[in-house]
Motif scaffolding. Sequence first.
Motif, PDB file in Angstrom:
ATOM      1  N   PRO A  20      69.963  78.191  89.427  1.00  0.00           N
ATOM      2  CA  PRO A  20      69.246  76.915  89.544  1.00  0.00           C
ATOM      3  C   PRO A  20      69.156  76.198  88.209  1.00  0.00           C
ATOM      4  O   PRO A  20      69.422  76.768  87.132  1.00  0.00           O
ATOM      5  N   ARG A  21      68.766  74.939  88.267  1.00  0.00           N
ATOM      6  CA  ARG A  21      68.684  74.142  87.054  1.00  0.00           C
ATOM      7  C   ARG A  21      67.537  74.634  86.173  1.00  0.00           C
ATOM      8  O   ARG A  21      66.494  75.093  86.664  1.00  0.00           O
ATOM      9  N   GLY A  22      67.732  74.519  84.898  1.00  0.00           N
ATOM     10  CA  GLY A  22      66.685  74.819  83.941  1.00  0.00           C
ATOM     11  C   GLY A  22      66.368  76.289  83.772  1.00  0.00           C
ATOM     12  O   GLY A  22      65.299  76.627  83.254  1.00  0.00           O
ATOM     13  N   CYS A  23      67.258  77.185  84.184  1.00  0.00           N
ATOM     14  CA  CYS A  23      66.951  78.614  84.060  1.00  0.00           C
ATOM     15  C   CYS A  23      67.659  79.271  82.880  1.00  0.00           C
ATOM     16  O   CYS A  23      67.534  80.486  82.696  1.00  0.00           O
ATOM     17  N   GLY A  24      68.430  78.524  82.078  1.00  0.00           N
ATOM     18  CA  GLY A  24      68.987  79.075  80.848  1.00  0.00           C
ATOM     19  C   GLY A  24      70.479  79.316  80.865  1.00  0.00           C
ATOM     20  O   GLY A  24      70.959  80.097  80.028  1.00  0.00           O
TER      21      GLY A  24
END
Length: 714
Positions: free
Chosen positions: A46-50
């Motif tokens: 998912p977005r924003g997980c690194g």
Amino acid sequence: MSSLALYRRYRPETFAEVIGQEHVTDPLSQALRNNRVNHAYLFSGPRGCGKTTSARILARCLNCEQGPTPTPCGECQSCQDLARNGPGSIDVIEIDAASHGGVDDARDLREKAFFGPASSRYKIYIIDEAHMVTSAGFNALLKVVEEPPEHLKFIFATTEPEKVIGTIRSRTHHYPFRLVPPGTLRDYLGQVCGQEDVRVEDGVLPLVVRAGAGSVRDSMSVMDQLLAGAGDDGVTYAMATSLLGYTDGSLLDSVVDAFAAGDGAAAFEVVDRVIEGGNDPRRFVADLLERLRDLVILAAVPDAGEKGLIDAPADVVERMQAQASVFGAAELSRAADLVNEGLTEMRGATSPRLQLELICARVLLPAAYDDQRAVLARLDRLERSGPPAGAVAGMAYPQAAAPAPAQAPGPAPAQPQAPAPAQAPAPQAPAPGGWPAASGPGSGAPARRPGGWPTGSGGGGGGGGTRTSAPGPAAQAPAHAQPQTQAQAPAAPQPAAPPPGSGLDPRALWPEILETVKNTRRFTWMLLSQNAQVAGFDGTTLQIGFVNAGARDNFLNGNNEDVLKQALQSRFQVNWKIEAVVDSQGGGGGGAPQSPPPPGGGYGGYGGAPAAPAPAPSPAPAPQSGGAPTAAPGGHSAPPQAQSRPAPAPSVPAPAPEPRPAAAPARPPVAPEDDMPAADDPDLVESALSGYELIVRELGATVLDEYDNDAAPH
């Protein structure tokens, strides 16, 4: 530094600083230690997980002067260029595939890839949003990705790995990233707020974590927005709820308390406050569903707050524990299901307020539904409210009371000796199911069958159940001894007040009941009138006996029981329970019987099991010396065949015949020899009626004298 966003200011520089992705960072660190680094990687999640951050860290680890190592030194030129705020390295190229995903871009990349790095160990391509590369672009890169030069590394990052063609995906090491757990993300946000030196009230961080939905970048952006608007007292809970659009906890507490108390006025007042306050009804329903979810978990796991199953401050968890204690498990589950269904229905609704009010009405009125969830919710409310007013613990159905044995309070005057009456047996315990137990003969109280109706010892009961039974041994005491026994008997205790409707006689009222049912539903009337009769009644429960199991099942499967209850309520204002049983010997027919059943072989009162056997009749006296036959009931002489066995008393007394001259006593007509059973007939039924009795009972006729040519009238 102050102008940078939080997610850029606190971007990790090593794998140890990456939170919530240990399943990815640990294998990568071990591969770097073992110097077993692949030529191509695929990071998905998912977005924003690194993903992109981990790709930069991997590039830094590969080009460090002390590398490949999982812990970059941070001092060499490559580490400084790839640091958090570094200028970047010419040997690490980041490409946004959303704008460079065509076949021409792939061909340009392929031509440049064969040139060696300028100053680093590897030339690394980080292709972000790789799922945006077209199929032609992937096909153009296929050969270089499959067999790259020694100095070339590829790192693909994407949120949709299934859109990457299989030929590319099969040539990479795939590492799936996940959303960060709420507890880990909350602790990380607390550390960031501490480093920023901003005070945050309790309850704010759970709201930020909930708004971020597991994405570190989204949560950091929300936290950055709250920190930017913080005043001298820091970030308050009221500020967070108003800025993020969440429902205030006081509104949720009010509506939950209204549901628990069944207070519709309070619930609809909360709805008005939500709308007038400018809150989004859909957001309010979503928050209410989240609160009900927490209550369901707390009802099942009281220490859910300590175990981390609920992400809320201690005071909020304590308040929710008190709310969960006043709900039942079934009622909570039903409320959550209704709110969830209402949230789905609110999507695209033209009147969100109306949908919200309908949700509250459904939760508050479980009696308006007849499904299993509503029934269980009503049971939960009854259990919480306790027993009804006036109820007595351990109250059961009334039993047939037996009079206490007569005892003289003092010395009585001398009386002639009389046979002692039989002692009444102690009342038996109620049969399983709560029906009164039957009393034995001579108990002083009428015997009761499993249906609960008093009955005679040998004959069928009438419409009201008050038919006199055959006298037992105790009733055959001399007449002069009865006054003394009555004088010595103590006063009977006053019975408890009967329930409403217990004074009615369903057997006598059965035709009226059927007529009321007929006006309501004709199918139910046909089923009851042809196959059922009243089998028992104890004041609160009406037992209906059916001729077979099929008729009973037809009654239970349909809505017939409710129709019968409605008829009883509308016609007699009673709320009796209905119990359907199989009474094959009782027979169908809804009306009162036209004539009582034969003695000894029928059912007394209202059907059910056979009554207790009557006392054996005394044998017929011997014929007189003059040869006159013994007088039969009603003044007629019995035929010789009938005198060989005791004849049972008829259930209906025969009409008295007209007086005859004493010289010619009347006698009933003698049946032909072929119609009379022999004395040694093995199929002889002792309880059968004689021809005279059958004529009197079935036809209601009076037998006249018979004349012949050879004898005088007699």
